[in-house]
Design an enzyme around this catalytic site. Structure first.
Site, mmCIF file in Angstrom:
data_model
loop_
_atom_site.group_PDB
_atom_site.id
_atom_site.type_symbol
_atom_site.label_atom_id
_atom_site.label_comp_id
_atom_site.label_asym_id
_atom_site.label_seq_id
_atom_site.Cartn_x
_atom_site.Cartn_y
_atom_site.Cartn_z
ATOM 1 N N ASP A 1 0.842 -0.828 0.346
ATOM 2 C CA ASP A 1 -0.380 -0.051 0.289
ATOM 3 C C ASP A 1 0.619 1.339 0.486
ATOM 4 O O ASP A 1 1.476 1.514 0.709
ATOM 5 C CB ASP A 1 -0.882 -0.246 1.046
ATOM 6 N N GLU B 1 -1.000 -1.420 -5.985
ATOM 7 C CA GLU B 1 -2.453 -1.165 -6.394
ATOM 8 C C GLU B 1 -2.981 0.414 -7.221
ATOM 9 O O GLU B 1 -1.273 1.204 -7.770
ATOM 10 C CB GLU B 1 -3.110 -0.166 -5.277
ATOM 11 N N ASP C 1 -3.091 1.247 7.135
ATOM 12 C CA ASP C 1 -2.652 0.911 6.058
ATOM 13 C C ASP C 1 -2.581 -0.730 6.001
ATOM 14 O O ASP C 1 -2.164 -0.866 4.792
ATOM 15 C CB ASP C 1 -1.289 1.414 6.236
#
Ligand SMILES: [Zn+2]
Length: 421
Positions: free
Chosen positions: A221, A305, A387
């Site tokens: 992330d 991502e 997170d």
């Protein structure tokens, strides 16, 4: 005859179990005074050619709705070169001028595919100026032992080849063939060259990533507070190279404002500003290389991502921090390093709700706000670090995609275009 594209050549090579691999070799150059002049002549002439072809193409299109082609323009342009008024064009490397024309075509192609804005003219006021040239019949040579690069119309230029590369060279010789070169001048006074190398390698069987053990799979992330948080719970601080130098930078820029434009002191100070910018960029690049290297070394499958970086940069308040953190470069580095080692990068959709979903029970916590750094799932009671929970969800989603075995062309364009293999 049209040049064969990398794709076409790969399609031929695949039949004999081989494929092309391209990589870059970047070296500092230390040109003599004369060579500097020749480099700037090439840069100027390439820029002239680029802008000239671009404006002709635009005009022809506006007047006739027809496309001026490379061959049509080149023919007319070569006639121009013989005219005494344009004799300075003959002083430059002719391949540099051809490359400039190809760049115009590339820019138009990307524009028509919707990947770029309409091509712009090249300005001579950018802090970085460059020209590209192609290897033809051995006109570009790298001499590792003597640390020189031979360039058309310039000759042998002193280059700095790292100790590591020299050692590799002594053991194995030059790895690959030079395809093209880009010579750059940075307004801080630095010259550099990027050589595009090509080699033909064996096509290895792609491993079956769907059976890789989960301990070899990592979800990442990316963030602003922390540069990244991984699914194992590890956090890496955002080094904020720009932010750290901002005070120094704005001080220099304030001083620059008080100097007379074009004066000796102005130029001296301008160079200092350039150098600082270059320094910040290099620090960031080193950090991104080291971080991506470690992640690729330690894992088989890396899941990230697909952040809408361009969209986010439009947000003025955030744009500087986002540019400073360097997510785009990081993704590029991870992707090509993984490709080289036959590992896999999975990019998951940016609309995947990685943050709000509880990694324990899969319930979506709609009440979660941006300021909640930790939260307790209202459904199952599990405690989450915001997170780490997101990274774990990213990992799971990536594993799901790998099991579906979606092909590589699901990667976004900007990532696909980097590792040409
Ligand atoms: Zn839950």
């Amino acid at each position: 005859m049209a040049r064969k594209t990398t794709k076409q050549r790969n399609e031929e090579l695949v039949k004999i179990g081989k494929k092309l691999r391209h990589y870059g070799l970047k070296l500092r150059l230390e040109p003599s005074v004369q060579q500097k002049q020749a480099i700037h002549q090439n840069i100027g002439n390439a820029r002239f050619t680029f802008n000239f072809y671009l404006s002709e193409k635009r005009e022809v299109y506006q007047l006739t709705k027809q496309t001026l082609t490379y061959n049509e323009f080149k023919k007319a342009f070569n006639g121009l070169k013989d005219h005494p008024y344009f004799s300075w064009l003959a002083k430059s490397d002719k391949f540099a001028l051809e490359c400039a024309m190809e760049q115009v075509d590339d820019a138009f192609n990307r524009f028509f595919k919707g990947q770029n804005k309409f091509p712009k003219f090249k300005s001579k006021h950018h802090s970085e100026q460059s020209y590209s040239t192609k290897e033809t019949n051995g006109n570009i040579k790298l001499d590792v032992e003597n640390q020189t690069v031979q360039l058309p119309k310039i000759g042998k230029v002193k280059a700095r080849v790292s100790k590591k590369y020299r050692k590799l060279y002594l053991e194995n010789g030059v790895d690959g063939k030079i395809k093209s070169a880009t010579v750059k001048y940075h307004s801080s006074g630095h010259y550099s060259i990027s050589l595009k190398m090509e080699k033909i390698i064996d096509l290895e069987d792609n491993p079956d990533f769907s059976i890789v053990p989960e301990s070899q799979v990592i979800g990442l992330d990316l963030g602003l507070h922390h540069f990244l948080i991984d699914s194992n719970g590890k956090k890496i601080e955002n080094p904020k190279f720009l932010t750290k130098s901002l005070k120094k930078l704005s001080k220099l820029q304030r001083r620059l404002k008080n100097k007379k434009i074009g004066s000796h002191n102005y130029k001296k100070l301008q160079k200092k500003v350039s150098k600082l910018h270059l320094n910040i960029a290099n620090q960031r690049k080193d950090f991104l290389h080291q971080t991506s290297r470690k992640i690729v070394n330690e894992n088989q499958v890396i899941i990230l991502e697909d952040l809408n970086i361009k969209g986010m940069i439009k947000n003025k308040r955030l744009s500087r921090s986002i540019a400073d953190v360097g997510w785009g470069k990081f993704k590029t580095f991870v992707t090509y390093k993984a490709e080289w080692e036959n590992k896999k990068v999975v990019i998951i959709d940016r609309f995947f709700p990685s943050t709000k979903e509880c990694n324990g029970c899969k319930e979506k916590n709609v009440l979660l706000s941006l300021s909640d750094r930790t939260w307790v799932c209202p459904n199952c009671g599990k405690e989450h670090d915001r997170d780490i929970n997101a990274a774990a969800n990213i990992k799971e989603e990536g594993i799901r995609i790998v099991k579906l075995e979606l092909p590589m062309h699901f990667l976004p364009q900007e990532l696909r275009s980097v590792p040409v293999s």
